[in-house]
Design a protein around this motif. Structure first.
Motif, PDB file in Angstrom:
ATOM      1  N   GLY A  34      13.509  -8.814  -1.172  1.00 28.73           N
ATOM      2  CA  GLY A  34      12.914  -8.894  -2.517  1.00 28.73           C
ATOM      3  C   GLY A  34      11.414  -8.643  -2.484  1.00 28.73           C
ATOM      4  O   GLY A  34      10.878  -7.905  -3.314  1.00 28.73           O
ATOM      5  N   ARG A  35      10.736  -9.242  -1.515  1.00 29.38           N
ATOM      6  CA  ARG A  35       9.291  -9.011  -1.377  1.00 29.38           C
ATOM      7  C   ARG A  35       9.004  -7.554  -1.021  1.00 29.38           C
ATOM      8  O   ARG A  35       8.081  -6.933  -1.557  1.00 29.38           O
ATOM      9  N   ASP A  36       9.805  -7.004  -0.108  1.00 27.93           N
ATOM     10  CA  ASP A  36       9.618  -5.605   0.280  1.00 27.93           C
ATOM     11  C   ASP A  36       9.841  -4.675  -0.907  1.00 27.93           C
ATOM     12  O   ASP A  36       9.082  -3.729  -1.116  1.00 27.93           O
ATOM     13  N   ALA A  37      10.876  -4.948  -1.697  1.00 30.75           N
ATOM     14  CA  ALA A  37      11.173  -4.112  -2.866  1.00 30.75           C
ATOM     15  C   ALA A  37      10.028  -4.151  -3.862  1.00 30.75           C
ATOM     16  O   ALA A  37       9.631  -3.117  -4.412  1.00 30.75           O
ATOM     17  N   GLN A  38       9.475  -5.327  -4.090  1.00 34.31           N
ATOM     18  CA  GLN A  38       8.348  -5.456  -5.018  1.00 34.31           C
ATOM     19  C   GLN A  38       7.144  -4.674  -4.496  1.00 34.31           C
ATOM     20  O   GLN A  38       6.458  -3.984  -5.252  1.00 34.31           O
ATOM     21  N   THR A  39       6.887  -4.751  -3.216  1.00 31.84           N
ATOM     22  CA  THR A  39       5.778  -4.019  -2.604  1.00 31.84           C
ATOM     23  C   THR A  39       5.966  -2.516  -2.780  1.00 31.84           C
ATOM     24  O   THR A  39       5.045  -1.802  -3.183  1.00 31.84           O
ATOM     25  N   VAL A  40       7.171  -2.024  -2.510  1.00 29.65           N
ATOM     26  CA  VAL A  40       7.439  -0.587  -2.594  1.00 29.65           C
ATOM     27  C   VAL A  40       7.380  -0.108  -4.045  1.00 29.65           C
ATOM     28  O   VAL A  40       6.843   0.966  -4.322  1.00 29.65           O
ATOM     29  N   ARG A  41       7.889  -0.890  -4.976  1.00 21.74           N
ATOM     30  CA  ARG A  41       7.798  -0.501  -6.395  1.00 21.74           C
ATOM     31  C   ARG A  41       6.336  -0.396  -6.836  1.00 21.74           C
ATOM     32  O   ARG A  41       5.972   0.491  -7.587  1.00 21.74           O
ATOM     33  N   GLY A  42       5.508  -1.299  -6.358  1.00 26.37           N
ATOM     34  CA  GLY A  42       4.085  -1.238  -6.675  1.00 26.37           C
ATOM     35  C   GLY A  42       3.415  -0.011  -6.075  1.00 26.37           C
ATOM     36  O   GLY A  42       2.498   0.566  -6.677  1.00 26.37           O
ATOM     37  N   LEU A  43       3.869   0.399  -4.917  1.00 25.87           N
ATOM     38  CA  LEU A  43       3.307   1.581  -4.257  1.00 25.87           C
ATOM     39  C   LEU A  43       3.647   2.876  -4.978  1.00 25.87           C
ATOM     40  O   LEU A  43       2.910   3.852  -4.902  1.00 25.87           O
ATOM     41  N   ALA A  44       4.785   2.902  -5.664  1.00 25.19           N
ATOM     42  CA  ALA A  44       5.292   4.137  -6.269  1.00 25.19           C
ATOM     43  C   ALA A  44       4.307   4.766  -7.249  1.00 25.19           C
ATOM     44  O   ALA A  44       4.313   5.981  -7.432  1.00 25.19           O
ATOM     45  N   THR A  46       1.078   5.042  -6.931  1.00 24.38           N
ATOM     46  CA  THR A  46      -0.052   5.715  -6.277  1.00 24.38           C
ATOM     47  C   THR A  46       0.324   6.490  -5.027  1.00 24.38           C
ATOM     48  O   THR A  46      -0.493   7.249  -4.513  1.00 24.38           O
ATOM     49  N   HIS A  47       1.522   6.303  -4.532  1.00 24.23           N
ATOM     50  CA  HIS A  47       1.943   6.925  -3.283  1.00 24.23           C
ATOM     51  C   HIS A  47       3.210   7.746  -3.487  1.00 24.23           C
ATOM     52  O   HIS A  47       3.946   7.546  -4.446  1.00 24.23           O
ATOM     53  N   GLY A  48       3.449   8.629  -2.573  1.00 27.59           N
ATOM     54  CA  GLY A  48       4.663   9.427  -2.592  1.00 27.59           C
ATOM     55  C   GLY A  48       5.195   9.591  -1.189  1.00 27.59           C
ATOM     56  O   GLY A  48       4.606   9.109  -0.219  1.00 27.59           O
ATOM     57  N   LEU A  49       6.311  10.286  -1.077  1.00 29.16           N
ATOM     58  CA  LEU A  49       6.933  10.527   0.208  1.00 29.16           C
ATOM     59  C   LEU A  49       7.046  12.032   0.441  1.00 29.16           C
ATOM     60  O   LEU A  49       7.299  12.788  -0.494  1.00 29.16           O
ATOM     61  N   ILE A  50       6.867  12.435   1.669  1.00 26.42           N
ATOM     62  CA  ILE A  50       7.092  13.819   2.078  1.00 26.42           C
ATOM     63  C   ILE A  50       8.286  13.804   3.015  1.00 26.42           C
ATOM     64  O   ILE A  50       8.275  13.124   4.041  1.00 26.42           O
ATOM     65  N   THR A 115       2.494   9.154   1.663  1.00 26.64           N
ATOM     66  CA  THR A 115       1.235   9.796   1.334  1.00 26.64           C
ATOM     67  C   THR A 115       0.552   9.124   0.155  1.00 26.64           C
ATOM     68  O   THR A 115       1.211   8.671  -0.778  1.00 26.64           O
ATOM     69  N   ASN A 116      -0.756   9.051   0.242  1.00 23.97           N
ATOM     70  CA  ASN A 116      -1.594   8.577  -0.847  1.00 23.97           C
ATOM     71  C   ASN A 116      -2.483   9.757  -1.234  1.00 23.97           C
ATOM     72  O   ASN A 116      -3.538   9.964  -0.623  1.00 23.97           O
TER      73      ASN A 116
END
Length: 164
Positions: A34-44, A46-50, A115-116
């Motif tokens: 749950g904590r990890d999911a919240q962290t990743v949702r917050g990152l979305a 400003t960040h992306g994936l390659i 990536t940021n």
């Protein structure tokens, strides 16, 4: 000793670290996810994936649907880069490699990077086939990485908040 540990919680490892019994481990893992999911949702935001792949790679074909579900669940943006110019069913609009795979040192596929764009940062997440839970854990770990204590990927420091 055992009775003493039972009566003094500060001496019980299960109370201070990862739990030791199966039921408590499940609760602990659910809370961590749950904590990890919240962290990743917050990152979305400003960040992306390659995602670097080859269309003839069976591991890439197996990983693409996992990454697509991850993308949809967490709202991340994925830039799919094909090393051979082909596509995958889950990424039909993949871009052909324009040299980024070489710059990223992506010698093994599938390869995934966080990536940021605003800071022009790219950090490897992993290579090879990964499960959705492994993907979540790795990205959340990168987000909490405190290699540079002055900045964090997941959130700017706030007054009264200490970085660990």
């Amino acid at each position: 000793w055992q009775r003493l540990v039972w009566s003094v919680p500060d001496l019980d490892y299960a109370m201070t670290g990862r739990p030791t019994n199966a039921m408590a481990i499940n609760v602990f893992d659910d809370q961590q996810r749950g904590r990890d999911a919240q962290t990743v949702r917050g990152l979305a935001a400003t960040h992306g994936l390659i995602f670097v792949f080859r269309s003839d790679c069976p591991f890439c074909h197996r990983f693409a649907p996992i990454l697509k579900r991850f993308e949809q669940e967490f709202g991340t943006t994925v830039l799919a880069v094909s090393m051979d110019g082909g596509t995958l069913p889950d990424y039909p609009d993949a871009r052909p490699d324009n040299g980024i795979a070489t710059r990223l040192n992506a010698r093994s596929v599938p390869a995934l990077y966080l990536t940021n764009p605003s800071k022009r940062e790219i950090r490897p997440i992993g290579f090879g086939l990964m499960s959705d839970s492994e993907l979540l854990e790795r990205i959340a770990t990168l987000a909490r990485d405190t290699r540079d204590e002055s900045t964090r990927l997941d959130a700017p420091p706030t007054p009264g908040r200490t970085l660990r």
